[in-house]
Design a protein around this motif. Sequence first.
Motif, PDB file in Angstrom:
ATOM      1  N   ASN A 115      -5.485  -1.156  -6.829  1.00 35.39           N
ATOM      2  CA  ASN A 115      -6.589  -0.203  -6.806  1.00 35.39           C
ATOM      3  C   ASN A 115      -5.983   1.193  -6.705  1.00 35.39           C
ATOM      4  O   ASN A 115      -5.526   1.613  -5.650  1.00 35.39           O
ATOM      5  N   ASP A 153     -13.887  -2.465  -8.390  1.00 34.61           N
ATOM      6  CA  ASP A 153     -13.599  -3.819  -7.920  1.00 34.61           C
ATOM      7  C   ASP A 153     -14.682  -4.799  -8.349  1.00 34.61           C
ATOM      8  O   ASP A 153     -14.418  -5.841  -8.955  1.00 34.61           O
ATOM      9  N   LEU A 170      -3.629   0.892  -3.490  1.00 38.81           N
ATOM     10  CA  LEU A 170      -3.805  -0.283  -2.644  1.00 38.81           C
ATOM     11  C   LEU A 170      -3.612  -1.538  -3.483  1.00 38.81           C
ATOM     12  O   LEU A 170      -4.559  -2.225  -3.854  1.00 38.81           O
ATOM     13  N   VAL A 225       0.849  -1.188   0.000  1.00 37.02           N
ATOM     14  CA  VAL A 225       0.000   0.000   0.000  1.00 37.02           C
ATOM     15  C   VAL A 225       0.885   1.239   0.000  1.00 37.02           C
ATOM     16  O   VAL A 225       1.753   1.385   0.862  1.00 37.02           O
ATOM     17  N   THR A 254     -10.066   1.825  -0.414  1.00 36.00           N
ATOM     18  CA  THR A 254      -9.483   2.907  -1.212  1.00 36.00           C
ATOM     19  C   THR A 254     -10.353   4.150  -1.146  1.00 36.00           C
ATOM     20  O   THR A 254      -9.866   5.271  -0.919  1.00 36.00           O
ATOM     21  N   LYS A 260     -10.835  -4.037  -1.121  1.00 34.64           N
ATOM     22  CA  LYS A 260      -9.778  -3.065  -1.381  1.00 34.64           C
ATOM     23  C   LYS A 260     -10.325  -1.799  -2.027  1.00 34.64           C
ATOM     24  O   LYS A 260      -9.861  -0.700  -1.740  1.00 34.64           O
TER      25      LYS A 260
END
Length: 354
Positions: free
Chosen positions: A208, A295, A205, A47, A186, A182
């Motif tokens: 992401n 996602d 991330l 991250v 985010t 995630k």
Amino acid sequence: MKRIGLLFLPLLLVIGLVGCQQKQATPKPEMVSQPYQDTQFLMGTVVTLRVYDKGKQDALNTAFARIKQLANEITVNEKGSEVDEVNKQAGIKPVKVTPSVYKLISYAKYFSDNSDGSFDLAIGPITALWHIGFPDAKKPTQQEIDERLPLVNYKDVTLDATKQTVYLKRKNMALDLGGIAKGFITDEVVKTLKKSGVTTAIVDLGGNLYVLGNSPKHKNAKWNVGIQDPKSSRGTALGTVPEVNKTIVTSGIYERYLKVNGKIYMHLMNPKTGYPFDNNLMGVSIITKKSVDGDALSTATFDKGLKDGMTYIEKKKDTEAVFITKDKKVYITSGLKNKFKLVSGSGYKMATLN
């Protein structure tokens, strides 16, 4: 504050600036020449946060604290995780969860409905069986799959907004929010940064990506964001798009996979068959305003395939997609025409649906 090491270098290949058309552009006020930045290994991924606003270094600490808080609440197998408790109480009783976890599960339920089950938040029994991405990953027997597949049904997940409870109707059901968590986190990081007064930042991330604000170098300039090559390591771009206040989420068959007898099984599971998705798609990148949407949609489009996936995304407001097929062809939604640029020498070719 940690220094950026080799793990961050691929991002530098992906993020640039679109400002070359502005002659003698004036730097934005109250921006630092080098961003405040931190990299930590969380949720099984790298991250990285970069903040460009002068005097906002402490915003990084606040943002990472938020990530850790949400990761502890969401991670399925972590002791004390709320999602793990929901799974333990499947077929027994509803479980009250925190507002953030309830919101995440509500998003997951919405996209399960909206995609007609192409994305299914109740895929847990199948993902646990394969466990791709972990040392004990294996290809299960058909009997094992047949036994667990009936437990995968998003319609058997009951939410109570008033009581903030989640209930899985059948014993041995299980949520798996790995395909959306995630993205949700985010978006929460972006909100946290904004509350701290940050106007310009990059949030990454582990795939992401969110670009907040305009370029820190030039007024009204956009970030030149790379579209991940699904067959290469993170940070290898096959194309670029100029974006501001957008998220780019990529899913690909080489991100996490299991190889058995020469055949590659990707980590994204088909809730209808109990096997990983298996079609001509090699990768899908979703570009939208909310990472949680990106996602879920990247997973759903893998199930639908190129043609139906393209039709599905074209109906979504403020959402674009890049589809990469196994024969190294690239297809883009209508909103990316005249914006998407293929990287020279990438080995990919642009194509259109007939």
